[in-house]
Write a protein that holds these residues in place. Structure first.
Motif, PDB file in Angstrom:
ATOM      1  N   ALA A  38      -6.991   5.344   4.712  1.00 47.73           N
ATOM      2  CA  ALA A  38      -6.927   3.932   4.328  1.00 47.73           C
ATOM      3  C   ALA A  38      -8.047   3.598   3.343  1.00 47.73           C
ATOM      4  O   ALA A  38      -7.824   2.906   2.339  1.00 47.73           O
ATOM      5  CB  ALA A  38      -7.011   3.041   5.563  1.00 47.73           C
ATOM      6  N   LEU A  39      -9.243   4.087   3.599  1.00 42.62           N
ATOM      7  CA  LEU A  39     -10.370   3.844   2.700  1.00 42.62           C
ATOM      8  C   LEU A  39     -10.136   4.517   1.354  1.00 42.62           C
ATOM      9  O   LEU A  39     -10.398   3.919   0.302  1.00 42.62           O
ATOM     10  CB  LEU A  39     -11.671   4.357   3.330  1.00 42.62           C
ATOM     11  N   LEU A  40      -9.615   5.722   1.359  1.00 45.54           N
ATOM     12  CA  LEU A  40      -9.306   6.414   0.108  1.00 45.54           C
ATOM     13  C   LEU A  40      -8.266   5.645  -0.695  1.00 45.54           C
ATOM     14  O   LEU A  40      -8.417   5.458  -1.902  1.00 45.54           O
ATOM     15  CB  LEU A  40      -8.804   7.833   0.408  1.00 45.54           C
ATOM     16  N   GLY A  41      -7.227   5.169  -0.027  1.00 45.67           N
ATOM     17  CA  GLY A  41      -6.201   4.374  -0.707  1.00 45.67           C
ATOM     18  C   GLY A  41      -6.769   3.100  -1.302  1.00 45.67           C
ATOM     19  O   GLY A  41      -6.444   2.720  -2.433  1.00 45.67           O
ATOM     20  N   VAL A  44      -8.951   4.035  -4.427  1.00 47.45           N
ATOM     21  CA  VAL A  44      -8.129   4.441  -5.574  1.00 47.45           C
ATOM     22  C   VAL A  44      -7.454   3.210  -6.177  1.00 47.45           C
ATOM     23  O   VAL A  44      -7.411   3.048  -7.402  1.00 47.45           O
ATOM     24  CB  VAL A  44      -7.084   5.501  -5.151  1.00 47.45           C
ATOM     25  N   THR A  45      -6.946   2.313  -5.323  1.00 53.05           N
ATOM     26  CA  THR A  45      -6.326   1.083  -5.814  1.00 53.05           C
ATOM     27  C   THR A  45      -7.339   0.232  -6.566  1.00 53.05           C
ATOM     28  O   THR A  45      -7.035  -0.318  -7.639  1.00 53.05           O
ATOM     29  CB  THR A  45      -5.732   0.275  -4.650  1.00 53.05           C
ATOM     30  N   ALA A  46      -8.543   0.114  -6.056  1.00 53.60           N
ATOM     31  CA  ALA A  46      -9.579  -0.682  -6.725  1.00 53.60           C
ATOM     32  C   ALA A  46      -9.981  -0.032  -8.049  1.00 53.60           C
ATOM     33  O   ALA A  46     -10.351  -0.741  -8.998  1.00 53.60           O
ATOM     34  CB  ALA A  46     -10.795  -0.812  -5.811  1.00 53.60           C
ATOM     35  N   LEU A  47      -9.907   1.276  -8.138  1.00 54.35           N
ATOM     36  CA  LEU A  47     -10.251   1.965  -9.376  1.00 54.35           C
ATOM     37  C   LEU A  47      -9.161   1.753 -10.429  1.00 54.35           C
ATOM     38  O   LEU A  47      -9.454   1.528 -11.612  1.00 54.35           O
ATOM     39  CB  LEU A  47     -10.440   3.459  -9.101  1.00 54.35           C
ATOM     40  N   ILE A  48      -7.911   1.815 -10.003  1.00 57.19           N
ATOM     41  CA  ILE A  48      -6.792   1.699 -10.939  1.00 57.19           C
ATOM     42  C   ILE A  48      -6.552   0.243 -11.356  1.00 57.19           C
ATOM     43  O   ILE A  48      -6.294  -0.040 -12.523  1.00 57.19           O
ATOM     44  CB  ILE A  48      -5.526   2.318 -10.329  1.00 57.19           C
ATOM     45  N   LYS A  49      -6.606  -0.687 -10.413  1.00 59.78           N
ATOM     46  CA  LYS A  49      -6.348  -2.091 -10.693  1.00 59.78           C
ATOM     47  C   LYS A  49      -7.545  -2.949 -10.287  1.00 59.78           C
ATOM     48  O   LYS A  49      -7.498  -3.597  -9.248  1.00 59.78           O
ATOM     49  CB  LYS A  49      -5.105  -2.553  -9.919  1.00 59.78           C
ATOM     50  N   PRO A  50      -8.604  -2.973 -11.078  1.00 56.95           N
ATOM     51  CA  PRO A  50      -9.773  -3.788 -10.698  1.00 56.95           C
ATOM     52  C   PRO A  50      -9.464  -5.285 -10.807  1.00 56.95           C
ATOM     53  O   PRO A  50      -8.563  -5.695 -11.531  1.00 56.95           O
ATOM     54  CB  PRO A  50     -10.838  -3.376 -11.714  1.00 56.95           C
ATOM     55  N   GLU A  51     -10.228  -6.087 -10.069  1.00 59.28           N
ATOM     56  CA  GLU A  51     -10.063  -7.541 -10.124  1.00 59.28           C
ATOM     57  C   GLU A  51     -10.469  -8.060 -11.491  1.00 59.28           C
ATOM     58  O   GLU A  51     -11.445  -7.592 -12.077  1.00 59.28           O
ATOM     59  CB  GLU A  51     -10.966  -8.218  -9.072  1.00 59.28           C
ATOM     60  N   LYS A  52      -9.739  -9.038 -11.960  1.00 58.24           N
ATOM     61  CA  LYS A  52     -10.098  -9.666 -13.229  1.00 58.24           C
ATOM     62  C   LYS A  52     -10.827 -10.962 -12.915  1.00 58.24           C
ATOM     63  O   LYS A  52     -10.339 -11.798 -12.179  1.00 58.24           O
ATOM     64  CB  LYS A  52      -8.843  -9.936 -14.054  1.00 58.24           C
ATOM     65  N   VAL A  53     -11.989 -11.118 -13.506  1.00 57.35           N
ATOM     66  CA  VAL A  53     -12.813 -12.317 -13.242  1.00 57.35           C
ATOM     67  C   VAL A  53     -12.626 -13.333 -14.326  1.00 57.35           C
ATOM     68  O   VAL A  53     -12.434 -13.100 -15.452  1.00 57.35           O
ATOM     69  CB  VAL A  53     -14.304 -11.926 -13.119  1.00 57.35           C
TER      70      VAL A  53
END
Length: 53
Positions: A38-41, A44-53
């Motif tokens: 779960a942490l790896l997923g 990886v998701t945060a790396l691929i789709k970072p939050e836009k500020v």
């Protein structure tokens, strides 16, 4: 912490005797594997789709 008196130090070697039967994946390992995946997923998701500020 000092070792207890009257107890033989075997230097990390398990004494001979009835062995506890180990299963391939006990509950503690399954929970740890689930948390790790779960942490790896999440990372990886945060790396691929970072939050836009």
């Amino acid at each position: 912490m000092a070792p207890r008196r009257g107890r033989l130090d075997l230097g990390g070697i398990r004494p001979a005797g009835p062995q506890e039967e180990k299963t391939l994946m006990d509950a503690e390992n399954v929970v740890g594997l689930f948390i790790a995946l779960a942490l790896l997923g999440y990372l990886v998701t945060a790396l691929i789709k970072p939050e836009k500020v």
